[in-house]
Design a protein around this motif. Structure first.
Motif, PDB file in Angstrom:
ATOM      1  N   THR A 134      40.740 -22.840 -18.088  1.00  0.00           N
ATOM      2  CA  THR A 134      39.276 -22.853 -18.255  1.00  0.00           C
ATOM      3  C   THR A 134      38.734 -24.271 -18.164  1.00  0.00           C
ATOM      4  O   THR A 134      37.712 -24.516 -17.525  1.00  0.00           O
ATOM      5  CB  THR A 134      38.875 -22.201 -19.592  1.00  0.00           C
ATOM      6  N   THR A 166      35.165 -16.751 -22.672  1.00  0.00           N
ATOM      7  CA  THR A 166      35.013 -17.814 -21.668  1.00  0.00           C
ATOM      8  C   THR A 166      33.716 -18.571 -21.895  1.00  0.00           C
ATOM      9  O   THR A 166      33.661 -19.784 -21.755  1.00  0.00           O
ATOM     10  CB  THR A 166      35.021 -17.204 -20.253  1.00  0.00           C
ATOM     11  N   ASP A 232      38.531 -16.528 -12.505  1.00  0.00           N
ATOM     12  CA  ASP A 232      39.534 -16.671 -13.547  1.00  0.00           C
ATOM     13  C   ASP A 232      40.453 -15.458 -13.437  1.00  0.00           C
ATOM     14  O   ASP A 232      39.970 -14.336 -13.421  1.00  0.00           O
ATOM     15  CB  ASP A 232      38.821 -16.687 -14.911  1.00  0.00           C
TER      16      ASP A 232
END
Length: 310
Positions: A134, A166, A232
């Motif tokens: 991330t 996130t 992601d």
């Protein structure tokens, strides 16, 4: 002497000399320590020697010797890049804490940024689970969104339950940098606003936005603009169809995927006679940092293996 001695020394400097709030020392961002055979770098404010890093080659080979480290790390250009591009201010901690990227994170960011600047090809990053994907993707997004020819950067996660997590992580790197998209309309509104360059959303909402007639008129202006997608965990099962929809709608899209477990031919499933692999969706792998590297660097926990019988 032990490298820990050098680390303790900078801790002392920070307390006694630098924390007084006077003079240039308070602006130090990075420390480098060495005992000749062992060399580490870390951000000012680091309190644990576990969070000091060796520099490494692009193939993740640690550079420990001071002379080799100096030749790679202490060039004016590299030090400037480290301080201006590869530091992150974690604003949620009190006081705000500086973080510096690890070598493999920097190489991944460089590869993505270079590809956005110099080509329209896609790419994926194979970084093992738990290695800070991330932070890497945020830093890449942050640099890319400053490029004048990029209209939007979309950071796309797959499951709704990841969205909040996130978001928290993104907003920890930069306060309120990303608005929560609770429904598709919010996402469409964000896409509609030209000043809102970085957006976090789920793949499901994105698919709905580009497949629903009433939304399309609001986002049609983006069809021919350069839009960069960063996914992601880019190998989810339903991804094939959504991928096609995105490519069909965004004619000038450039896509990057992060994964800890890429799909190759030998572990792929066939759909309609086609083998869906990570590279069939994202072209080539731009950088690798695999579980073996992460265990060696003590960035993830080791495996405990018990043998039962033979």
């Amino acid at each position: 002497m032990e490298i820990g001695e050098a680390f303790n020394q900078t801790q002392r400097y920070s307390r006694e000399a630098y924390a007084t709030g006077q003079g240039l020392f308070q602006f130090i961002q990075l420390f480098v320590i060495s005992n000749g055979v062992n060399t580490r770098y870390y951000s000012n404010g680091t309190n644990n020697i576990e969070f000091t890093f060796p520099w490494a080659t692009i193939k993740n080979k640690p550079i420990n010797e001071i002379v080799d480290f100096a030749q790679a790390f202490l060039t004016p250009q590299h030090i400037t890049d480290m301080m201006t591009q590869y530091m992150v201010l974690l604003e949620t901690s009190t006081p705000p804490a500086l973080m510096v990227l690890r070598p493999y994170q920097i190489y991944a960011v460089q590869k993505i940024v270079d590809r956005v600047k110099n080509s329209n090809k896609n790419g994926y990053i194979w970084h093992t689970t738990g290695s800070g994907k991330t932070l890497t993707s945020f830093k890449a997004s942050q640099i890319i969104m400053k490029m004048p020819d990029v209209a939007k950067v979309l950071f796309v996660v797959d499951r709704n339950d990841l969205d909040t997590q996130t978001l928290k992580e993104f907003n920890a790197f930069k306060k309120d940098s990303v608005d929560s998209t609770t429904n598709t309309k919010t996402l469409v509104d964000q896409l509609d606003q030209q000043h809102d360059k970085l957006i976090v959303t789920t793949i499901q909402k994105l698919n709905k936005a580009i497949s629903t007639d009433r939304y399309i008129e609001h986002i049609q202006y983006l069809q021919d603009k350069k839009v960069v997608f960063i996914f992601d965990e880019c190998h989810r099962s339903q991804f094939g169809e959504t991928h096609r929809n995105i490519k069909k709608f965004f004619k000038n899209a450039q896509m990057f995927g992060f994964t800890g477990t890429p799909i190759f031919e030998e572990n792929s499933q066939s759909k309609a006679g086609l083998k869906l692999t990570t590279s069939s969706l994202f072209d080539e792998c731009l950088h690798e940092y695999v579980i073996v590297d992460a265990i060696r660097d003590k960035n993830v926990l080791q495996f405990k293996i018990d043998y039962l019988g033979k």
